[in-house]
Design a protein around this motif. Structure first.
Motif, PDB file in Angstrom:
ATOM      1  N   LEU A 207       0.797  -1.065  -0.046  1.00 38.53           N
ATOM      2  CA  LEU A 207       0.196  -0.058   0.085  1.00 38.53           C
ATOM      3  C   LEU A 207       0.847   1.231   0.032  1.00 38.53           C
ATOM      4  O   LEU A 207       0.601   2.333  -0.474  1.00 38.53           O
ATOM      5  N   SER A 208       1.873   1.294   0.784  1.00 34.09           N
ATOM      6  CA  SER A 208       2.904   2.312   0.858  1.00 34.09           C
ATOM      7  C   SER A 208       3.486   2.624  -0.494  1.00 34.09           C
ATOM      8  O   SER A 208       3.680   3.941  -0.956  1.00 34.09           O
ATOM      9  N   GLU A 209       3.666   1.590  -1.523  1.00 29.55           N
ATOM     10  CA  GLU A 209       4.328   2.061  -2.701  1.00 29.55           C
ATOM     11  C   GLU A 209       3.180   2.483  -3.723  1.00 29.55           C
ATOM     12  O   GLU A 209       3.485   3.119  -4.562  1.00 29.55           O
ATOM     13  N   LEU A 210       2.170   2.124  -3.583  1.00 24.29           N
ATOM     14  CA  LEU A 210       0.786   2.727  -4.539  1.00 24.29           C
ATOM     15  C   LEU A 210       0.509   4.187  -4.096  1.00 24.29           C
ATOM     16  O   LEU A 210       0.526   5.013  -4.798  1.00 24.29           O
ATOM     17  N   TYR A 211       0.768   4.321  -2.687  1.00 25.15           N
ATOM     18  CA  TYR A 211       0.550   5.687  -2.292  1.00 25.15           C
ATOM     19  C   TYR A 211       1.576   6.677  -2.869  1.00 25.15           C
ATOM     20  O   TYR A 211       1.236   7.819  -3.305  1.00 25.15           O
ATOM     21  N   GLU A 212       2.720   6.359  -2.754  1.00 23.15           N
ATOM     22  CA  GLU A 212       3.905   7.086  -3.289  1.00 23.15           C
ATOM     23  C   GLU A 212       3.676   7.344  -4.827  1.00 23.15           C
ATOM     24  O   GLU A 212       3.950   8.235  -5.438  1.00 23.15           O
ATOM     25  N   LYS A 213       3.020   6.380  -5.566  1.00 20.08           N
ATOM     26  CA  LYS A 213       2.593   6.684  -6.946  1.00 20.08           C
ATOM     27  C   LYS A 213       1.468   7.512  -7.427  1.00 20.08           C
ATOM     28  O   LYS A 213       1.478   8.104  -8.501  1.00 20.08           O
ATOM     29  N   LEU A 214       0.600   7.360  -6.116  1.00 22.68           N
ATOM     30  CA  LEU A 214      -0.516   8.252  -6.329  1.00 22.68           C
ATOM     31  C   LEU A 214      -0.839   9.559  -5.785  1.00 22.68           C
ATOM     32  O   LEU A 214      -1.575  10.381  -6.217  1.00 22.68           O
ATOM     33  N   LYS A 215       0.026   9.738  -5.000  1.00 23.04           N
ATOM     34  CA  LYS A 215      -0.012  10.909  -4.160  1.00 23.04           C
ATOM     35  C   LYS A 215      -0.127  12.206  -4.849  1.00 23.04           C
ATOM     36  O   LYS A 215      -0.704  13.300  -4.396  1.00 23.04           O
ATOM     37  N   LYS A 216       0.579  12.416  -5.775  1.00 24.89           N
ATOM     38  CA  LYS A 216       0.592  13.626  -6.943  1.00 24.89           C
ATOM     39  C   LYS A 216      -0.867  13.755  -7.460  1.00 24.89           C
ATOM     40  O   LYS A 216      -1.084  14.846  -8.099  1.00 24.89           O
ATOM     41  N   TYR A 217      -1.522  12.765  -7.521  1.00 21.29           N
ATOM     42  CA  TYR A 217      -2.841  13.183  -8.194  1.00 21.29           C
ATOM     43  C   TYR A 217      -4.063  12.942  -7.326  1.00 21.29           C
ATOM     44  O   TYR A 217      -5.202  12.371  -7.692  1.00 21.29           O
ATOM     45  N   GLY A 218      -4.031  13.595  -6.202  1.00 17.22           N
ATOM     46  CA  GLY A 218      -5.022  13.785  -5.252  1.00 17.22           C
ATOM     47  C   GLY A 218      -5.439  12.567  -4.232  1.00 17.22           C
ATOM     48  O   GLY A 218      -6.476  12.559  -3.650  1.00 17.22           O
ATOM     49  N   PHE A 219      -4.330  11.647  -4.138  1.00 19.70           N
ATOM     50  CA  PHE A 219      -4.706  10.639  -3.175  1.00 19.70           C
ATOM     51  C   PHE A 219      -3.866  10.759  -1.893  1.00 19.70           C
ATOM     52  O   PHE A 219      -2.932  11.391  -1.807  1.00 19.70           O
ATOM     53  N   ALA A 220      -4.557  10.235  -0.671  1.00 19.16           N
ATOM     54  CA  ALA A 220      -4.229  10.471   0.716  1.00 19.16           C
ATOM     55  C   ALA A 220      -4.058   9.183   1.227  1.00 19.16           C
ATOM     56  O   ALA A 220      -4.731   8.015   0.937  1.00 19.16           O
ATOM     57  N   TRP A 221      -3.271   8.937   2.534  1.00 22.13           N
ATOM     58  CA  TRP A 221      -3.166   7.748   3.158  1.00 22.13           C
ATOM     59  C   TRP A 221      -3.346   8.111   4.672  1.00 22.13           C
ATOM     60  O   TRP A 221      -2.610   8.371   5.379  1.00 22.13           O
ATOM     61  N   PRO A 222      -4.790   8.094   5.123  1.00 19.18           N
ATOM     62  CA  PRO A 222      -5.314   8.434   6.302  1.00 19.18           C
ATOM     63  C   PRO A 222      -5.062   7.513   7.368  1.00 19.18           C
ATOM     64  O   PRO A 222      -5.238   7.671   8.544  1.00 19.18           O
ATOM     65  N   HIS A 223      -5.012   6.258   6.775  1.00 18.26           N
ATOM     66  CA  HIS A 223      -4.964   4.822   7.786  1.00 18.26           C
ATOM     67  C   HIS A 223      -4.088   3.990   7.253  1.00 18.26           C
ATOM     68  O   HIS A 223      -3.960   3.854   5.896  1.00 18.26           O
ATOM     69  N   ASP A 224      -3.225   3.166   7.917  1.00 16.02           N
ATOM     70  CA  ASP A 224      -2.606   2.232   7.438  1.00 16.02           C
ATOM     71  C   ASP A 224      -3.166   1.130   6.693  1.00 16.02           C
ATOM     72  O   ASP A 224      -2.674   0.497   5.631  1.00 16.02           O
ATOM     73  N   SER A 225      -4.645   1.173   6.784  1.00 19.83           N
ATOM     74  CA  SER A 225      -5.279  -0.067   5.866  1.00 19.83           C
ATOM     75  C   SER A 225      -5.809   0.515   4.596  1.00 19.83           C
ATOM     76  O   SER A 225      -6.398  -0.435   3.914  1.00 19.83           O
ATOM     77  N   TYR A 226      -5.648   1.687   4.245  1.00 23.79           N
ATOM     78  CA  TYR A 226      -6.371   2.261   3.005  1.00 23.79           C
ATOM     79  C   TYR A 226      -5.690   3.595   2.449  1.00 23.79           C
ATOM     80  O   TYR A 226      -5.414   4.416   3.263  1.00 23.79           O
TER      81      TYR A 226
END
Length: 256
Positions: A190-209
């Protein structure tokens, strides 16, 4: 890269004028494949076969008008650039519901039209650079556009992707007998996907999603809701400060 451009207007002269303006534009003109449609029905049929980057849509048309057409367009594709191209009809509440990128008047000076086309070209390029995720449904592979993602969650030692409702038909997916859709799974962390998506309006508010902020509909200090979901999502204390900053930055970039 060549962009698929649609012009939907029941006036042939107005379509031809806009085509000349597009072809004259140095940014868009050489990278465009332009399609003409005289009715909303014809445009919607074409969308079943063609992924348009931008649609220029007249509002006052015989039969299905532009606002009705725009609603149907958004049900099929929530991400393409939609531009209302009209003679004298003013914006209405429906116009804003379908999130047009520009409202172009047919009697604008050519310099202003060219300025709008430059902005539209920038938006198309921005959309074309958004990431695509390789996912799996059973043994079949499917490629999901980032703008169609609602959220991604940890699930049974893997990751499960949830899409906005209208996206399932876009990918040709049908419901199971119980009304649910097949699981869409992703590999990796999930951490790898977040790094890929964070520039495009994605956030990581919880370890599970990881969530798409574009679909936030409620948020307080500890919880939030996403459109098209019934449950409440929790914000981890360890991620609360970063999440609030991401959320505020996203909302400012979109609405200010």
């Amino acid at each position: 890269m060549e962009f698929e451009i649609a012009i939907c207007d029941d006036c042939r002269a107005d379509r031809e004028f806009l085509i000349r303006q597009i072809l004259k534009n140095k940014t868009v003109g050489k990278k465009s494949h332009i399609h003409e449609y005289a009715s909303g029905w014809d445009l919607l049929e074409a969308m079943k076969e063609i992924a348009f980057a931008v649609i220029f849509l007249d509002i006052q048309m015989d039969g299905m008008n532009g606002e009705e057409t725009a609603r149907a367009v958004r049900e099929m594709d929530s991400a393409l650039v939609l531009v209302f191209y009209t003679g004298y009809a003013g914006p209405s509440p429906v116009s804003f519901e379908v999130q047009p990128y520009r409202y172009m008047m047919k009697n604008m000076p050519e310099e202003q039209i060219q300025s709008y086309l430059e902005a539209i070209a920038d938006k198309m390029l921005e959309n074309s650079h958004r990431p695509v995720l390789a996912a799996h449904i059973g043994k079949s592979q499917i490629f999901i556009r980032a703008e169609h993602i609602l959220y991604i969650e940890k699930y049974k030692r893997s990751l499960r992707l949830h899409m906005i409702g209208q996206a399932y038909s876009f990918y040709g997916m049908t419901q199971n007998p119980d009304g649910t859709y097949p699981d869409i799974r992703l590999s990796g962390k999930l951490s790898e996907l977040y790094e890929k998506l964070k520039k495009y309006g994605f956030a990581w508010p919880h370890d599970s999603y990881v969530i798409n902020c574009d679909h936030l509909c409620f948020c307080d200090a500890d919880t939030f809701r996403l459109a098209e979901t019934e449950g409440i999502f929790h914000i981890a204390r360890s991620k609360a400060k970063t999440f609030r900053a991401q959320k505020d930055r996203f909302l400012c970039s979109k609405y200010v």
